[in-house]
Design a protein around this motif. Sequence first.
Motif, PDB file in Angstrom:
ATOM      1  N   ASP A   1       0.837  -1.203   0.000  1.00  0.00           N
ATOM      2  CA  ASP A   1       0.000   0.000   0.000  1.00  0.00           C
ATOM      3  C   ASP A   1       0.874   1.256   0.000  1.00  0.00           C
ATOM      4  OD1 ASP A   1      -0.100   1.710   2.576  1.00  0.00           O
ATOM      5  OD2 ASP A   1      -0.105  -0.340   3.390  1.00  0.00           O
ATOM      6  N   PHE A   2       0.459   2.199  -0.849  1.00  0.00           N
ATOM      7  CA  PHE A   2       1.084   3.514  -0.937  1.00  0.00           C
ATOM      8  C   PHE A   2       0.083   4.577  -0.497  1.00  0.00           C
ATOM      9  CE2 PHE A   2       3.293   0.855  -4.021  1.00  0.00           C
ATOM     10  CZ  PHE A   2       4.629   1.136  -3.757  1.00  0.00           C
ATOM     11  N   ILE A   3      -0.667   4.291   0.550  1.00  0.00           N
ATOM     12  CA  ILE A   3      -1.720   5.195   1.024  1.00  0.00           C
ATOM     13  C   ILE A   3      -1.088   6.492   1.524  1.00  0.00           C
ATOM     14  CG2 ILE A   3      -3.543   5.489   2.745  1.00  0.00           C
ATOM     15  CD1 ILE A   3      -3.957   2.452   2.652  1.00  0.00           C
ATOM     16  N   ASP A   4      -1.625   7.620   1.032  1.00  0.00           N
ATOM     17  CA  ASP A   4      -1.180   8.960   1.458  1.00  0.00           C
ATOM     18  C   ASP A   4       0.309   9.192   1.234  1.00  0.00           C
ATOM     19  OD1 ASP A   4      -3.763   9.563   2.309  1.00  0.00           O
ATOM     20  OD2 ASP A   4      -3.405   8.737   4.302  1.00  0.00           O
ATOM     21  N   THR A   5       0.886   8.549   0.235  1.00  0.00           N
ATOM     22  CA  THR A   5       2.312   8.756  -0.038  1.00  0.00           C
ATOM     23  C   THR A   5       2.503   9.842  -1.097  1.00  0.00           C
ATOM     24  OG1 THR A   5       2.302   7.043  -1.737  1.00  0.00           O
ATOM     25  CG2 THR A   5       2.900   6.371   0.493  1.00  0.00           C
ATOM     26  N   ASP A   6       3.732  10.340  -1.181  1.00  0.00           N
ATOM     27  CA  ASP A   6       4.106  11.304  -2.218  1.00  0.00           C
ATOM     28  C   ASP A   6       4.746  10.528  -3.359  1.00  0.00           C
ATOM     29  OD1 ASP A   6       5.000  13.309  -3.820  1.00  0.00           O
ATOM     30  OD2 ASP A   6       6.096  14.394  -2.260  1.00  0.00           O
ATOM     31  N   LEU A   7       3.960  10.275  -4.421  1.00  0.00           N
ATOM     32  CA  LEU A   7       4.442   9.505  -5.577  1.00  0.00           C
ATOM     33  C   LEU A   7       4.678  10.390  -6.796  1.00  0.00           C
ATOM     34  CD1 LEU A   7       2.184   6.312  -5.340  1.00  0.00           C
ATOM     35  CD2 LEU A   7       4.661   6.394  -5.068  1.00  0.00           C
ATOM     36  N   ARG A   8       4.908  11.685  -6.560  1.00  0.00           N
ATOM     37  CA  ARG A   8       5.111  12.573  -7.711  1.00  0.00           C
ATOM     38  C   ARG A   8       6.300  12.121  -8.559  1.00  0.00           C
ATOM     39  NH1 ARG A   8       5.815  18.191  -4.956  1.00  0.00           N
ATOM     40  NH2 ARG A   8       6.761  16.797  -3.400  1.00  0.00           N
ATOM     41  N   LYS A   9       6.026  11.945  -9.849  1.00  0.00           N
ATOM     42  CA  LYS A   9       7.023  11.554 -10.853  1.00  0.00           C
ATOM     43  C   LYS A   9       7.691  10.212 -10.533  1.00  0.00           C
ATOM     44  CE  LYS A   9       7.981  16.272 -12.372  1.00  0.00           C
ATOM     45  NZ  LYS A   9       9.011  17.278 -12.685  1.00  0.00           N
ATOM     46  N   ALA A  10       7.049   9.416  -9.694  1.00  0.00           N
ATOM     47  CA  ALA A  10       7.563   8.055  -9.458  1.00  0.00           C
ATOM     48  C   ALA A  10       7.270   7.191 -10.677  1.00  0.00           C
ATOM     49  CB  ALA A  10       6.914   7.464  -8.208  1.00  0.00           C
TER      50      ALA A  10
END
Length: 364
Positions: free
Chosen positions: A323-332
Amino acid sequence: KLTAPCVTCAAMSDKATVPFDPVTTQAKAFMSAVRSAANQLQSDELERDKKVKRYEEELNSRASKISNAEKELKQQCVELEQEKKKLDAAQRKLVLDCGNFNYQMLQREKHLKQRRDNIEAAKNQLSSLLESDQVVEIQVGDQVFKTFCNTLRRFPESTLAQSMDAMPLCTEGRSDHPYTMFIDRDGRHFNFILNYLRRGGDEEQFLDYILVHNYDLDTIEDIMEEAKYYNLKQLVKILNWVQLRHHAVHEVAYLISEGLFVSSDSSCTTTKEIPPGEVLNLRMRNFTGIRFERVHFKCNTSFQGSVLERAVFSKCKFEAMVDFIDTDLRKAQFVDCDVIAPIIVTGANMKGARLPDHNVQQDD
């Protein structure tokens, strides 16, 4: 000489008066009624006279009031007429003033247009000068650098561009007669600033430049101070990201030392034994710019609240739920990943991210 009345005559007189008594009574009653009616009529006439006199007095009073009101109305009409004359005069003056104002505005507009034309001509002259090969010589501390004027003017809000704009325009800024500028700063890192300006502030390109040169954290902090001094806001943002990535590298090194990950030239996998039903806790960590190469997620894993900006998951295998809940995935980026179990991205910031094509869940 007195004589006794005649008995016969007296008798006849008594007999004669008896029949006339009712008529006399009626006559008296009539006369009394007449007198009463006359008295009542006289009283009514007096009362009527009083009323007439009162009405006359009231009418005279009203007439007097009407007369006074007419006088006041005439006076008000005179005053209104005078006020109207004043307003007419003010209106004529206002029309005249408006005409003068419009004339002045037209003259001012012509003047401003002339100034705009002059400014535009100066801008065109400046642009033509910038396009030429003007050279500026900059001494920063005890070090001397040379570059083109338009390089320093790349970012108008920077102190370098403003310093160049404050310099007088001339056409002698050639390579043989460059402009000169002195900046009272440490010149060790000014070449880095110039390289950023020469690349036009391209974020992706300059990030590659920084990562290739592998600057240490102390150097990055020194360059950050210089970037703030020259008001290069985008460069400050890039350097902040590089600082985060340095911390992320240490974070991953710590995880490897804890046995959560093992790394080799070809693969990286989770090795710590996780009891059934529990989750590998990677929450609230900094993985900025980290490259996860061939990571095999064999147990449920949580990155909740972590920073994974520009992180890369390359050829990873998601065999258990991650889970990537509430993560910062900008430009990942997820590149060539085998996603068997679902990936949860609820509440994540995915601006510019490249996610897998399937098994990605975003629940409300």
